[in-house]
Design a protein around this motif. Structure first.
Motif, PDB file in Angstrom:
ATOM      1  N   ALA A  39      -0.919  24.792  29.002  1.00  0.00           N
ATOM      2  CA  ALA A  39      -0.900  24.394  27.595  1.00  0.00           C
ATOM      3  C   ALA A  39      -2.087  23.493  27.307  1.00  0.00           C
ATOM      4  O   ALA A  39      -2.571  22.781  28.185  1.00  0.00           O
ATOM      5  N   SER A  40      -2.564  23.526  26.076  1.00  0.00           N
ATOM      6  CA  SER A  40      -3.687  22.679  25.690  1.00  0.00           C
ATOM      7  C   SER A  40      -3.223  21.234  25.556  1.00  0.00           C
ATOM      8  O   SER A  40      -2.034  20.958  25.343  1.00  0.00           O
ATOM      9  N   THR A  41      -4.171  20.316  25.692  1.00  0.00           N
ATOM     10  CA  THR A  41      -3.843  18.894  25.573  1.00  0.00           C
ATOM     11  C   THR A  41      -3.271  18.578  24.196  1.00  0.00           C
ATOM     12  O   THR A  41      -2.309  17.818  24.065  1.00  0.00           O
ATOM     13  N   GLN A  42      -3.870  19.171  23.154  1.00  0.00           N
ATOM     14  CA  GLN A  42      -3.385  18.933  21.792  1.00  0.00           C
ATOM     15  C   GLN A  42      -1.933  19.376  21.636  1.00  0.00           C
ATOM     16  O   GLN A  42      -1.119  18.666  21.047  1.00  0.00           O
ATOM     17  N   LYS A  43      -1.613  20.538  22.188  1.00  0.00           N
ATOM     18  CA  LYS A  43      -0.244  21.048  22.094  1.00  0.00           C
ATOM     19  C   LYS A  43       0.722  20.158  22.839  1.00  0.00           C
ATOM     20  O   LYS A  43       1.838  19.891  22.372  1.00  0.00           O
ATOM     21  N   VAL A  44       0.310  19.675  24.008  1.00  0.00           N
ATOM     22  CA  VAL A  44       1.177  18.816  24.818  1.00  0.00           C
ATOM     23  C   VAL A  44       1.460  17.499  24.096  1.00  0.00           C
ATOM     24  O   VAL A  44       2.604  17.037  24.031  1.00  0.00           O
ATOM     25  N   VAL A  45       0.419  16.884  23.552  1.00  0.00           N
ATOM     26  CA  VAL A  45       0.594  15.608  22.849  1.00  0.00           C
ATOM     27  C   VAL A  45       1.497  15.794  21.631  1.00  0.00           C
ATOM     28  O   VAL A  45       2.401  14.992  21.384  1.00  0.00           O
ATOM     29  N   TRP A  46       1.252  16.860  20.880  1.00  0.00           N
ATOM     30  CA  TRP A  46       2.057  17.122  19.686  1.00  0.00           C
ATOM     31  C   TRP A  46       3.514  17.378  20.061  1.00  0.00           C
ATOM     32  O   TRP A  46       4.433  16.936  19.379  1.00  0.00           O
ATOM     33  N   SER A  47       3.722  18.081  21.177  1.00  0.00           N
ATOM     34  CA  SER A  47       5.079  18.349  21.646  1.00  0.00           C
ATOM     35  C   SER A  47       5.759  17.060  22.087  1.00  0.00           C
ATOM     36  O   SER A  47       6.942  16.837  21.801  1.00  0.00           O
ATOM     37  N   ALA A  48       5.028  16.190  22.776  1.00  0.00           N
ATOM     38  CA  ALA A  48       5.597  14.914  23.230  1.00  0.00           C
ATOM     39  C   ALA A  48       5.983  14.030  22.056  1.00  0.00           C
ATOM     40  O   ALA A  48       6.956  13.259  22.131  1.00  0.00           O
ATOM     41  N   MET A  49       5.249  14.140  20.962  1.00  0.00           N
ATOM     42  CA  MET A  49       5.560  13.365  19.763  1.00  0.00           C
ATOM     43  C   MET A  49       6.709  13.988  18.969  1.00  0.00           C
ATOM     44  O   MET A  49       7.241  13.367  18.058  1.00  0.00           O
ATOM     45  N   GLY A  50       7.078  15.225  19.326  1.00  0.00           N
ATOM     46  CA  GLY A  50       8.176  15.886  18.638  1.00  0.00           C
ATOM     47  C   GLY A  50       7.749  16.649  17.403  1.00  0.00           C
ATOM     48  O   GLY A  50       8.609  17.015  16.590  1.00  0.00           O
ATOM     49  N   GLY A  51       6.435  16.900  17.239  1.00  0.00           N
ATOM     50  CA  GLY A  51       5.962  17.593  16.052  1.00  0.00           C
ATOM     51  C   GLY A  51       6.142  16.741  14.805  1.00  0.00           C
ATOM     52  O   GLY A  51       6.339  15.523  14.877  1.00  0.00           O
ATOM     53  N   TRP A  52       6.066  17.403  13.643  1.00  0.00           N
ATOM     54  CA  TRP A  52       6.213  16.659  12.393  1.00  0.00           C
ATOM     55  C   TRP A  52       7.577  15.992  12.292  1.00  0.00           C
ATOM     56  O   TRP A  52       7.700  14.872  11.797  1.00  0.00           O
ATOM     57  N   ARG A  53       8.614  16.668  12.784  1.00  0.00           N
ATOM     58  CA  ARG A  53       9.946  16.073  12.707  1.00  0.00           C
ATOM     59  C   ARG A  53      10.028  14.809  13.552  1.00  0.00           C
ATOM     60  O   ARG A  53      10.609  13.801  13.132  1.00  0.00           O
ATOM     61  N   GLY A  54       9.436  14.859  14.732  1.00  0.00           N
ATOM     62  CA  GLY A  54       9.429  13.682  15.583  1.00  0.00           C
ATOM     63  C   GLY A  54       8.678  12.520  14.959  1.00  0.00           C
ATOM     64  O   GLY A  54       9.097  11.361  15.067  1.00  0.00           O
ATOM     65  N   GLY A 181       0.179   4.162  35.892  1.00  0.00           N
ATOM     66  CA  GLY A 181       1.351   3.303  35.727  1.00  0.00           C
ATOM     67  C   GLY A 181       0.978   1.953  35.137  1.00  0.00           C
ATOM     68  O   GLY A 181       1.673   1.426  34.259  1.00  0.00           O
ATOM     69  N   ILE A 182      -0.137   1.392  35.607  1.00  0.00           N
ATOM     70  CA  ILE A 182      -0.594   0.101  35.082  1.00  0.00           C
ATOM     71  C   ILE A 182      -1.016   0.243  33.621  1.00  0.00           C
ATOM     72  O   ILE A 182      -0.770  -0.654  32.797  1.00  0.00           O
ATOM     73  N   ALA A 183      -1.638   1.374  33.281  1.00  0.00           N
ATOM     74  CA  ALA A 183      -2.048   1.599  31.892  1.00  0.00           C
ATOM     75  C   ALA A 183      -0.843   1.658  30.969  1.00  0.00           C
ATOM     76  O   ALA A 183      -0.854   1.080  29.868  1.00  0.00           O
ATOM     77  N   TRP A 184       0.210   2.364  31.388  1.00  0.00           N
ATOM     78  CA  TRP A 184       1.421   2.425  30.564  1.00  0.00           C
ATOM     79  C   TRP A 184       2.088   1.054  30.471  1.00  0.00           C
ATOM     80  O   TRP A 184       2.565   0.663  29.397  1.00  0.00           O
ATOM     81  N   LEU A 218      -0.873   4.585  19.442  1.00  0.00           N
ATOM     82  CA  LEU A 218      -1.266   4.215  20.802  1.00  0.00           C
ATOM     83  C   LEU A 218      -0.612   5.126  21.834  1.00  0.00           C
ATOM     84  O   LEU A 218      -1.174   5.379  22.907  1.00  0.00           O
ATOM     85  N   PHE A 219       0.577   5.614  21.526  1.00  0.00           N
ATOM     86  CA  PHE A 219       1.313   6.500  22.435  1.00  0.00           C
ATOM     87  C   PHE A 219       0.572   7.818  22.644  1.00  0.00           C
ATOM     88  O   PHE A 219       0.419   8.291  23.775  1.00  0.00           O
ATOM     89  N   ALA A 220       0.079   8.423  21.568  1.00  0.00           N
ATOM     90  CA  ALA A 220      -0.542   9.747  21.648  1.00  0.00           C
ATOM     91  C   ALA A 220      -1.775   9.773  22.551  1.00  0.00           C
ATOM     92  O   ALA A 220      -1.888  10.651  23.421  1.00  0.00           O
ATOM     93  N   PRO A 221      -2.741   8.845  22.400  1.00  0.00           N
ATOM     94  CA  PRO A 221      -3.912   8.894  23.286  1.00  0.00           C
ATOM     95  C   PRO A 221      -3.556   8.699  24.755  1.00  0.00           C
ATOM     96  O   PRO A 221      -4.158   9.336  25.626  1.00  0.00           O
ATOM     97  N   LEU A 222      -2.581   7.839  25.048  1.00  0.00           N
ATOM     98  CA  LEU A 222      -2.221   7.595  26.440  1.00  0.00           C
ATOM     99  C   LEU A 222      -1.507   8.801  27.036  1.00  0.00           C
ATOM    100  O   LEU A 222      -1.668   9.109  28.222  1.00  0.00           O
ATOM    101  N   ILE A 223      -0.720   9.500  26.222  1.00  0.00           N
ATOM    102  CA  ILE A 223      -0.114  10.751  26.680  1.00  0.00           C
ATOM    103  C   ILE A 223      -1.208  11.755  27.032  1.00  0.00           C
ATOM    104  O   ILE A 223      -1.150  12.449  28.059  1.00  0.00           O
ATOM    105  N   ALA A 224      -2.230  11.844  26.177  1.00  0.00           N
ATOM    106  CA  ALA A 224      -3.330  12.779  26.411  1.00  0.00           C
ATOM    107  C   ALA A 224      -4.059  12.442  27.713  1.00  0.00           C
ATOM    108  O   ALA A 224      -4.356  13.332  28.527  1.00  0.00           O
ATOM    109  N   VAL A 225      -4.352  11.165  27.923  1.00  0.00           N
ATOM    110  CA  VAL A 225      -5.045  10.745  29.139  1.00  0.00           C
ATOM    111  C   VAL A 225      -4.194  11.059  30.372  1.00  0.00           C
ATOM    112  O   VAL A 225      -4.698  11.578  31.380  1.00  0.00           O
ATOM    113  N   THR A 226      -2.902  10.751  30.289  1.00  0.00           N
ATOM    114  CA  THR A 226      -1.999  11.020  31.413  1.00  0.00           C
ATOM    115  C   THR A 226      -1.963  12.505  31.746  1.00  0.00           C
ATOM    116  O   THR A 226      -2.045  12.908  32.910  1.00  0.00           O
ATOM    117  N   TRP A 227      -1.859  13.335  30.714  1.00  0.00           N
ATOM    118  CA  TRP A 227      -1.817  14.778  30.902  1.00  0.00           C
ATOM    119  C   TRP A 227      -3.109  15.281  31.564  1.00  0.00           C
ATOM    120  O   TRP A 227      -3.064  16.072  32.516  1.00  0.00           O
TER     121      TRP A 227
END
Length: 246
Positions: A39-54, A181-184, A218-227
């Motif tokens: 999956a693309s990074t954009q798709k993963v981040v958007w999915s982790a955020m729950g999409g528009w509903r999230g 882990g330290i970044a989170w 702040l959550f979205a960029p860190l999810i992207a970096v982690t992924w």
């Protein structure tokens, strides 16, 4: 400590990490964070955020509370009631769409508990106490686990990639998971460092506003970096490579 005692502790730690890995990995997989998937990074981040509903579920209840409390602080039950009411509407929609009950009810229970505490104390700032506690607990858990060599991210990734705790024998992976882990932990402690003084000085509007700013943005960029880091540590084999091995 004798060698026998150390030998007994190591299997115990592995069993504990396997159970924790299954829980964390299962949660990550449910929100679309599975490094084994293509999956693309954009798709993963958007999915982790729950999409528009999230996004709406995360932002609207708190935003409504902040706006109404700023315009009309009293009665407190008005701003709290609208906030919990929005969370209830989102919960009903999730249940109607047959979403998992835990995901549907979790946000409502958290909103209800926070509102109940604020009503009981009569302080609007207490509506944010659960969030402060969550940041403290999560930050501590990520930091301690990273420093002792059992990064929660590594445990989850090891489960998802089918290597259990084998990543701990890889110096490159162990270092990467420790830094993640330290970044989170830094994210959660940063939220706490900014928001706790506002809570203690009863600056409700500023507290609510900064909670929103330090949330998904702040959550979205860190999810992207982690992924991206996890995918780099576990590169997918090309079809040609797989065919040549068979």
């Amino acid at each position: 400590m004798s060698s026998d005692d150390r030998d007994d502790e190591e299997p115990h730690e592995q069993r504990t990490s396997e159970l924790l890995g299954a829980a964390l990995g299962g949660a990550a997989r449910r929100v679309g964070l599975d490094p084994a998937e293509n999956a693309s990074t954009q798709k993963v981040v958007w999915s982790a955020m729950g999409g528009w509903r999230g996004v709406f579920e995360s932002v609207l209840p708190s935003l409504a509370f902040v706006i109404l409390f700023t315009v009309k602080p009293e009665p407190l039950i008005l701003s709290l009631g609208v906030s919990v009411g929005l969370a209830a509407v989102f919960t009903v929609v999730r249940l109607a769409q047959k979403s998992p009950p835990s995901a549907a009810l979790g946000g409502l229970i958290a909103a209800g508990a926070a509102a109940a505490l604020a009503l009981w104390t009569g302080r609007g700032a207490d509506n944010f106490v659960p969030g402060l506690i969550t940041n403290a607990v999560y930050g501590t858990a990520f930091l301690v686990s990273a420093l002792i060599g059992w990064s929660l991210i590594g445990i989850a990734a090891g489960f998802l990639m089918g290597e259990a705790t084998a990543w701990r024998a890889d110096k490159r992976k162990r270092r990467a998971f420790r830094l993640l882990g330290i970044a989170w932990a830094a994210l959660f402690f940063a939220r706490l460092a900014v928001q706790l003084p506002l809570y203690l000085t009863d600056q409700v509007t500023a507290l609510g506003t900064l909670k929103l700013i330090m949330g998904l943005p702040l959550f979205a960029p860190l999810i992207a970096v982690t992924w991206l880091v996890v995918r780099a540590l576990y590169p997918r084999e090309s079809p040609q490579t797989t065919a040549s091995r068979s």
